[in-house]
Design a protein around this motif. Structure first.
Motif, PDB file in Angstrom:
ATOM      1  N   LYS A  28      18.285   0.868  37.765  1.00 37.30           N
ATOM      2  CA  LYS A  28      18.029   2.166  37.141  1.00 37.30           C
ATOM      3  C   LYS A  28      19.160   2.629  36.222  1.00 37.30           C
ATOM      4  O   LYS A  28      18.886   3.212  35.156  1.00 37.30           O
ATOM      5  N   PRO A  29      20.449   2.399  36.551  1.00 37.04           N
ATOM      6  CA  PRO A  29      21.498   2.792  35.593  1.00 37.04           C
ATOM      7  C   PRO A  29      21.351   2.118  34.232  1.00 37.04           C
ATOM      8  O   PRO A  29      21.696   2.714  33.203  1.00 37.04           O
ATOM      9  N   GLU A  30      20.822   0.896  34.194  1.00 39.40           N
ATOM     10  CA  GLU A  30      20.601   0.210  32.917  1.00 39.40           C
ATOM     11  C   GLU A  30      19.475   0.876  32.129  1.00 39.40           C
ATOM     12  O   GLU A  30      19.556   1.019  30.906  1.00 39.40           O
ATOM     13  N   PHE A  31      18.429   1.275  32.819  1.00 48.10           N
ATOM     14  CA  PHE A  31      17.349   2.000  32.132  1.00 48.10           C
ATOM     15  C   PHE A  31      17.848   3.361  31.665  1.00 48.10           C
ATOM     16  O   PHE A  31      17.549   3.788  30.543  1.00 48.10           O
ATOM     17  N   ASP A  32      18.618   4.045  32.508  1.00 48.30           N
ATOM     18  CA  ASP A  32      19.176   5.347  32.121  1.00 48.30           C
ATOM     19  C   ASP A  32      20.022   5.215  30.855  1.00 48.30           C
ATOM     20  O   ASP A  32      19.961   6.074  29.962  1.00 48.30           O
ATOM     21  N   ARG A  33      20.825   4.169  30.785  1.00 49.04           N
ATOM     22  CA  ARG A  33      21.714   3.967  29.635  1.00 49.04           C
ATOM     23  C   ARG A  33      20.929   3.815  28.340  1.00 49.04           C
ATOM     24  O   ARG A  33      21.418   4.165  27.261  1.00 49.04           O
ATOM     25  N   VAL A  59      11.880   5.730  34.424  1.00 54.21           N
ATOM     26  CA  VAL A  59      11.101   4.734  35.161  1.00 54.21           C
ATOM     27  C   VAL A  59      10.132   5.440  36.093  1.00 54.21           C
ATOM     28  O   VAL A  59      10.487   6.424  36.750  1.00 54.21           O
ATOM     29  N   ILE A  60       8.901   4.906  36.155  1.00 58.89           N
ATOM     30  CA  ILE A  60       7.900   5.450  37.076  1.00 58.89           C
ATOM     31  C   ILE A  60       6.992   4.316  37.532  1.00 58.89           C
ATOM     32  O   ILE A  60       6.604   3.452  36.741  1.00 58.89           O
ATOM     33  N   ARG A  74       7.929  -9.866  38.620  1.00 58.14           N
ATOM     34  CA  ARG A  74       8.295  -9.524  37.247  1.00 58.14           C
ATOM     35  C   ARG A  74       9.785  -9.752  36.991  1.00 58.14           C
ATOM     36  O   ARG A  74      10.614  -9.593  37.883  1.00 58.14           O
ATOM     37  N   ASN A  75      10.105 -10.127  35.751  1.00 55.76           N
ATOM     38  CA  ASN A  75      11.491 -10.374  35.340  1.00 55.76           C
ATOM     39  C   ASN A  75      11.994  -9.135  34.608  1.00 55.76           C
ATOM     40  O   ASN A  75      11.732  -8.950  33.424  1.00 55.76           O
ATOM     41  N   PHE A  76      12.723  -8.274  35.319  1.00 54.50           N
ATOM     42  CA  PHE A  76      13.139  -7.009  34.723  1.00 54.50           C
ATOM     43  C   PHE A  76      14.324  -7.177  33.777  1.00 54.50           C
ATOM     44  O   PHE A  76      14.537  -6.324  32.913  1.00 54.50           O
ATOM     45  N   GLU A 130      14.288  -9.494  31.538  1.00 49.88           N
ATOM     46  CA  GLU A 130      13.552  -9.724  30.292  1.00 49.88           C
ATOM     47  C   GLU A 130      12.987  -8.418  29.740  1.00 49.88           C
ATOM     48  O   GLU A 130      12.981  -8.183  28.533  1.00 49.88           O
ATOM     49  N   ILE A 131      12.535  -7.536  30.635  1.00 48.68           N
ATOM     50  CA  ILE A 131      11.998  -6.254  30.178  1.00 48.68           C
ATOM     51  C   ILE A 131      13.104  -5.418  29.540  1.00 48.68           C
ATOM     52  O   ILE A 131      12.894  -4.792  28.491  1.00 48.68           O
ATOM     53  N   LEU A 132      14.302  -5.429  30.123  1.00 45.51           N
ATOM     54  CA  LEU A 132      15.429  -4.735  29.499  1.00 45.51           C
ATOM     55  C   LEU A 132      15.768  -5.349  28.146  1.00 45.51           C
ATOM     56  O   LEU A 132      16.065  -4.637  27.180  1.00 45.51           O
ATOM     57  N   ARG A 133      15.732  -6.673  28.060  1.00 47.18           N
ATOM     58  CA  ARG A 133      15.991  -7.356  26.791  1.00 47.18           C
ATOM     59  C   ARG A 133      14.974  -6.925  25.729  1.00 47.18           C
ATOM     60  O   ARG A 133      15.326  -6.638  24.579  1.00 47.18           O
ATOM     61  N   ALA A 134      13.706  -6.855  26.124  1.00 51.81           N
ATOM     62  CA  ALA A 134      12.669  -6.446  25.184  1.00 51.81           C
ATOM     63  C   ALA A 134      12.861  -4.999  24.741  1.00 51.81           C
ATOM     64  O   ALA A 134      12.653  -4.666  23.566  1.00 51.81           O
ATOM     65  N   ILE A 135      13.258  -4.129  25.672  1.00 49.18           N
ATOM     66  CA  ILE A 135      13.526  -2.733  25.308  1.00 49.18           C
ATOM     67  C   ILE A 135      14.669  -2.667  24.300  1.00 49.18           C
ATOM     68  O   ILE A 135      14.603  -1.915  23.311  1.00 49.18           O
TER      69      ILE A 135
END
Length: 212
Positions: A56-61, A66-67, A145-147, A149-154
């Protein structure tokens, strides 16, 4: 309904582990990662929820809220959260929608009859501040799921939203990017004054723009 890229995600209000949740109000002007689960107490999804809680800190950054969504009631979600904390060493730190009546699953097209008439498929949506779908991934029940990869795509989506570039295969933040073919050389000189490498007239690579 089946949501496609750049479709607008419909608004909804549904119960969640954070109480009644109106999606548009909750999302505000942020990016959103919404990911669905077929039901509570499933082994692969237990590991996924733990992984996202740790990340979650990576998504926050990245300014991404996230939901999660699962078709069981909120009481079940809270019990599942205790299992997640115990087995994954991560507390659930984002809302989990309680889609008991499958209303949200129907709005988002998460029931695939060939897979199941009742359970939601395991889909990821990346949604921009305008509530448009920018990425969608659907996984089989057996594949976690590979999160990363999802962060990379974001990272790629947010970068290319700001600059006239695309990202090559296997790109990671900080690596060279591709100048869009629609950008002529004269415009490219203004955008990228330090120059670029022209491999072909249609394939020009350049350092990732600063500040991105």
């Amino acid at each position: 309904m089946s949501l496609k890229l750049l479709d607008t995600v419909p608004d909804f209000t549904q119960q969640s582990t954070a109480g009644p949740l109106n999606f548009y109000e909750w999302a505000g002007t942020d990016w959103v990662l919404l990911f669905s689960h077929p039901k509570d107490f499933t082994p692969v999804c237990t590991t996924e929820l733990g992984a996202v809680a740790r990340l979650k800190p990576e998504f926050d950054r990245r300014g991404v809220k996230v939901i999660g969504l699962s078709v069981d009631p909120v009481e079940s979600h809270h019990a599942w959260a205790r299992d997640i904390a115990e087995t994954q060493q991560a507390e659930l730190n984002f809302p989990l929608i309680a889609d008991k009546d499958r209303r949200v699953a129907g709005l988002l097209g998460l029931i695939h009859p060939n897979a199941s008439d009742t359970a939601t498929v395991r889909t990821v949506f990346v949604i921009d501040p305008a509530k448009r779908v920018r990425l969608t991934l659907t996984y089989p029940a057996s594949t976690g799921r590979n999160f990363a990869e999802i962060l990379r795509a974001i990272d790629s989506i947010q970068l290319t939203e700001q600059h006239k570039v695309a990202t090559p295969a296997d790109w990671r933040h900080g690596e060279d990017v591709i100048i869009l073919p629609s950008v002529g050389d004269e415009e490219a000189k203004a955008l990228f004054p330090d120059g670029w490498t022209a491999h072909k007239p249609y394939l020009r690579t350049v350092k990732q723009p600063q500040g991105a």
